[in-house]
Motif scaffolding. Structure first.
Motif, PDB file in Angstrom:
ATOM      1  N   LEU A 164      65.809  52.086  58.687  1.00  0.00           N
ATOM      2  CA  LEU A 164      66.652  53.030  59.413  1.00  0.00           C
ATOM      3  C   LEU A 164      65.989  53.426  60.729  1.00  0.00           C
ATOM      4  O   LEU A 164      64.804  53.788  60.755  1.00  0.00           O
ATOM      5  N   SER A 165      66.778  53.384  61.788  1.00  0.00           N
ATOM      6  CA  SER A 165      66.299  53.843  63.086  1.00  0.00           C
ATOM      7  C   SER A 165      66.363  55.361  63.142  1.00  0.00           C
ATOM      8  O   SER A 165      66.919  56.019  62.244  1.00  0.00           O
ATOM      9  N   ASN A 166      65.837  55.933  64.194  1.00  0.00           N
ATOM     10  CA  ASN A 166      65.924  57.379  64.386  1.00  0.00           C
ATOM     11  C   ASN A 166      67.388  57.820  64.383  1.00  0.00           C
ATOM     12  O   ASN A 166      67.748  58.807  63.732  1.00  0.00           O
ATOM     13  N   ALA A 167      68.236  57.059  65.063  1.00  0.00           N
ATOM     14  CA  ALA A 167      69.662  57.406  65.116  1.00  0.00           C
ATOM     15  C   ALA A 167      70.306  57.312  63.738  1.00  0.00           C
ATOM     16  O   ALA A 167      71.157  58.123  63.373  1.00  0.00           O
ATOM     17  N   ASP A 168      69.878  56.299  62.945  1.00  0.00           N
ATOM     18  CA  ASP A 168      70.429  56.134  61.599  1.00  0.00           C
ATOM     19  C   ASP A 168      70.142  57.341  60.712  1.00  0.00           C
ATOM     20  O   ASP A 168      70.910  57.646  59.791  1.00  0.00           O
ATOM     21  N   MET A 169      69.043  58.032  60.973  1.00  0.00           N
ATOM     22  CA  MET A 169      68.657  59.178  60.146  1.00  0.00           C
ATOM     23  C   MET A 169      69.568  60.385  60.358  1.00  0.00           C
ATOM     24  O   MET A 169      69.649  61.266  59.513  1.00  0.00           O
ATOM     25  N   GLY A 170      70.267  60.429  61.496  1.00  0.00           N
ATOM     26  CA  GLY A 170      71.238  61.502  61.738  1.00  0.00           C
ATOM     27  C   GLY A 170      70.640  62.885  61.640  1.00  0.00           C
ATOM     28  O   GLY A 170      71.154  63.752  60.933  1.00  0.00           O
ATOM     29  N   TYR A 171      69.574  63.121  62.370  1.00  0.00           N
ATOM     30  CA  TYR A 171      68.856  64.385  62.244  1.00  0.00           C
ATOM     31  C   TYR A 171      69.585  65.563  62.877  1.00  0.00           C
ATOM     32  O   TYR A 171      70.218  65.452  63.911  1.00  0.00           O
ATOM     33  N   SER A 172      69.444  66.707  62.202  1.00  0.00           N
ATOM     34  CA  SER A 172      69.846  68.001  62.753  1.00  0.00           C
ATOM     35  C   SER A 172      68.861  69.020  62.189  1.00  0.00           C
ATOM     36  O   SER A 172      67.883  68.646  61.531  1.00  0.00           O
ATOM     37  N   TYR A 173      69.088  70.288  62.430  1.00  0.00           N
ATOM     38  CA  TYR A 173      68.132  71.311  62.006  1.00  0.00           C
ATOM     39  C   TYR A 173      67.892  71.269  60.498  1.00  0.00           C
ATOM     40  O   TYR A 173      68.791  71.462  59.705  1.00  0.00           O
ATOM     41  N   ARG A 174      66.665  70.971  60.124  1.00  0.00           N
ATOM     42  CA  ARG A 174      66.171  70.954  58.754  1.00  0.00           C
ATOM     43  C   ARG A 174      66.970  70.061  57.801  1.00  0.00           C
ATOM     44  O   ARG A 174      67.044  70.319  56.605  1.00  0.00           O
ATOM     45  N   GLN A 175      67.516  68.987  58.345  1.00  0.00           N
ATOM     46  CA  GLN A 175      68.186  68.037  57.470  1.00  0.00           C
ATOM     47  C   GLN A 175      68.389  66.706  58.177  1.00  0.00           C
ATOM     48  O   GLN A 175      68.293  66.613  59.401  1.00  0.00           O
ATOM     49  N   SER A 176      68.669  65.691  57.384  1.00  0.00           N
ATOM     50  CA  SER A 176      69.053  64.391  57.921  1.00  0.00           C
ATOM     51  C   SER A 176      70.356  63.983  57.249  1.00  0.00           C
ATOM     52  O   SER A 176      70.715  64.515  56.200  1.00  0.00           O
ATOM     53  N   ALA A 177      71.021  63.023  57.857  1.00  0.00           N
ATOM     54  CA  ALA A 177      72.282  62.544  57.305  1.00  0.00           C
ATOM     55  C   ALA A 177      72.098  61.255  56.514  1.00  0.00           C
ATOM     56  O   ALA A 177      73.072  60.630  56.105  1.00  0.00           O
ATOM     57  N   ALA A 178      70.848  60.863  56.283  1.00  0.00           N
ATOM     58  CA  ALA A 178      70.585  59.652  55.503  1.00  0.00           C
ATOM     59  C   ALA A 178      71.137  59.828  54.091  1.00  0.00           C
ATOM     60  O   ALA A 178      71.126  60.926  53.537  1.00  0.00           O
ATOM     61  N   ALA A 179      71.610  58.740  53.506  1.00  0.00           N
ATOM     62  CA  ALA A 179      72.218  58.793  52.171  1.00  0.00           C
ATOM     63  C   ALA A 179      71.274  59.456  51.175  1.00  0.00           C
ATOM     64  O   ALA A 179      70.066  59.204  51.172  1.00  0.00           O
ATOM     65  N   ALA A 180      71.834  60.292  50.319  1.00  0.00           N
ATOM     66  CA  ALA A 180      71.030  61.090  49.388  1.00  0.00           C
ATOM     67  C   ALA A 180      70.269  60.225  48.390  1.00  0.00           C
ATOM     68  O   ALA A 180      69.223  60.636  47.874  1.00  0.00           O
ATOM     69  N   ASP A 181      70.788  59.005  48.096  1.00  0.00           N
ATOM     70  CA  ASP A 181      70.124  58.176  47.087  1.00  0.00           C
ATOM     71  C   ASP A 181      68.973  57.362  47.656  1.00  0.00           C
ATOM     72  O   ASP A 181      68.258  56.687  46.906  1.00  0.00           O
ATOM     73  N   LEU A 182      68.751  57.407  48.949  1.00  0.00           N
ATOM     74  CA  LEU A 182      67.658  56.642  49.546  1.00  0.00           C
ATOM     75  C   LEU A 182      66.314  57.298  49.229  1.00  0.00           C
ATOM     76  O   LEU A 182      66.151  58.511  49.357  1.00  0.00           O
ATOM     77  N   ILE A 183      65.362  56.482  48.824  1.00  0.00           N
ATOM     78  CA  ILE A 183      63.990  56.939  48.615  1.00  0.00           C
ATOM     79  C   ILE A 183      63.141  56.382  49.746  1.00  0.00           C
ATOM     80  O   ILE A 183      62.963  55.168  49.868  1.00  0.00           O
ATOM     81  N   PHE A 184      62.644  57.264  50.590  1.00  0.00           N
ATOM     82  CA  PHE A 184      61.824  56.833  51.712  1.00  0.00           C
ATOM     83  C   PHE A 184      60.446  56.407  51.205  1.00  0.00           C
ATOM     84  O   PHE A 184      59.846  57.096  50.367  1.00  0.00           O
ATOM     85  N   THR A 185      59.960  55.283  51.717  1.00  0.00           N
ATOM     86  CA  THR A 185      58.658  54.786  51.276  1.00  0.00           C
ATOM     87  C   THR A 185      57.602  54.853  52.375  1.00  0.00           C
ATOM     88  O   THR A 185      56.423  55.029  52.088  1.00  0.00           O
ATOM     89  N   SER A 186      58.011  54.707  53.627  1.00  0.00           N
ATOM     90  CA  SER A 186      57.072  54.828  54.745  1.00  0.00           C
ATOM     91  C   SER A 186      57.870  54.963  56.034  1.00  0.00           C
ATOM     92  O   SER A 186      59.089  54.811  56.049  1.00  0.00           O
ATOM     93  N   ALA A 187      57.161  55.240  57.116  1.00  0.00           N
ATOM     94  CA  ALA A 187      57.827  55.373  58.411  1.00  0.00           C
ATOM     95  C   ALA A 187      56.825  55.104  59.528  1.00  0.00           C
ATOM     96  O   ALA A 187      55.609  55.234  59.345  1.00  0.00           O
ATOM     97  N   THR A 188      57.361  54.717  60.678  1.00  0.00           N
ATOM     98  CA  THR A 188      56.541  54.600  61.880  1.00  0.00           C
ATOM     99  C   THR A 188      56.952  55.703  62.848  1.00  0.00           C
ATOM    100  O   THR A 188      58.120  56.098  62.914  1.00  0.00           O
ATOM    101  N   PHE A 189      55.953  56.193  63.573  1.00  0.00           N
ATOM    102  CA  PHE A 189      56.130  57.315  64.479  1.00  0.00           C
ATOM    103  C   PHE A 189      55.526  56.988  65.836  1.00  0.00           C
ATOM    104  O   PHE A 189      54.622  56.148  65.941  1.00  0.00           O
ATOM    105  N   GLU A 190      56.008  57.652  66.850  1.00  0.00           N
ATOM    106  CA  GLU A 190      55.479  57.456  68.203  1.00  0.00           C
ATOM    107  C   GLU A 190      55.143  58.806  68.811  1.00  0.00           C
ATOM    108  O   GLU A 190      55.950  59.734  68.803  1.00  0.00           O
TER     109      GLU A 190
END
Length: 321
Positions: free
Chosen positions: A171-197
């Motif tokens: 998922l890209s940053n846009a795919d995460m659908g961020y807003s204040y204290r939440q994301s719009a990513a599907a609730a069943d997704l289990i995040f395993t890692s991420a890259t940051f800049e």
């Protein structure tokens, strides 16, 4: 709800070959920072991403699967959590590394503070705020964790996640659908890692920012108590603690649960609070704030599981204001 051993036995050979740890009837009070709550029907701690994918493919979709982090902002109800709770291990999901002059890759079980320290050691700015967040990267990704004017969404490049069927998603940053204290990513997704800049910054400047974060926490937050951190999200145009204070709830106690006298948006277990005490206190505060100001505070703490019969807690205590 059948026992955890019966659930595991029911799945039989489906779970053969898993390398992680399966625990029936797991005591969630040992995991949550509140040190309260009921049992998980079964707990699975996968060895790594491949093992987690195999587990998700093996467990029928009608059996609930819920992921938890280090338990810092988690309230488990006394009736327990049906199905499987997945907790990512530090060994399999807790590694973090600098992948470029300004980039970081971190597993979902990596403590936020460790990412802040890694960024400092490599002269990467923009991560000092993680030094003051008592959670792990998985929760930060899901909740768009932020502090001191910075949010996770400002740093995320790409997130690795597994869905309920065990399939991998990037998922890209846009795919995460961020807003204040939440994301719009599907609730069943289990995040395993991420890259940051981040960006190049002097180490002394980073250290100064981290020290300021730590000083703020030690001064205004009950960090040595059994707490779940910020209890409610800040409403638009005001602060949750101000509304709680104005409603006369600073220091309010129910059973062993209390709204901290130091920072009244922090709920604490003074020693013997039950999950019921904590949630009933929270809903009492929501009810009084609603009555006082018309503001409907929203929980920031995640509440999981079933109520114990006779210990149900209604939102706003059932008020229809």
């Amino acid at each position: 709800m059948i026992g955890g051993e019966a659930l595991i036995a029911k799945l039989g050979d489906r779970l053969t070959g898993l390398r992680g740890r399966l625990t029936p009837s797991a005591e969630m009070e040992k995991i949550t920072w509140f040190r309260a709550g009921g049992l998980a029907q079964a707990l699975f701690q996968p060895a790594d991403e491949e093992d987690l994918a195999a587990f998700l493919k093996a467990v029928p979709e009608e059996i609930p699967v819920m992921v938890v982090g280090i338990g810092s902002n988690l309230l488990v109800r006394e009736g327990g959590i049906p199905g499987f709770v997945v907790r990512l291990s530090a060994k399999g999901f807790g590694e973090a590394e600098a992948i470029s002059a300004t980039g970081i890759k971190a597993g979902a079980a990596t403590p936020d503070k460790r990412v802040a320290a890694l960024a400092h050691d490599n002269g990467i700015g923009g991560f000092h705020f993680y030094h003051g967040i008592p959670g792990a990267i998985g929760g930060a990704l899901r909740m768009n964790a932020g502090a001191n004017g910075v949010e996770t969404r400002e740093r995320v490049v790409e997130v690795r996640a597994l869905d309920r069927k065990g399939d991998l998603h990037l998922l890209s940053n846009a795919d995460m659908g961020y807003s204040y204290r939440q994301s719009a990513a599907a609730a069943d997704l289990i995040f395993t890692s991420a890259t940051f800049e981040g960006y190049t910054e002097d180490k002394d400047a980073i250290k100064a920012a981290m020290d300021a974060v730590q000083h703020h926490r030690e001064t205004v937050q009950p960090i040595r108590e059994k707490t779940g951190g910020s209890t409610f999200k800040n409403p638009e145009g005001t602060s949750a603690w101000k509304e709680i204070d104005n409603a006369g709830c600073r220091g309010l106690m129910i059973g062993g649960a209390q709204m901290s006298p130091l920072h009244c948006n922090f709920m604490i277990n003074t020693g013997n609070a039950s999950g019921y005490d904590l949630e009933y206190l929270g809903e009492t505060v929501r009810s009084r704030v609603l009555e006082n100001s018309g503001i409907r505070l929203q929980w920031e703490i995640k509440r999981l599981g079933n109520f114990k019969p006779g210990h149900e807690v209604q939102e706003f205590l059932g008020q229809l204001l």
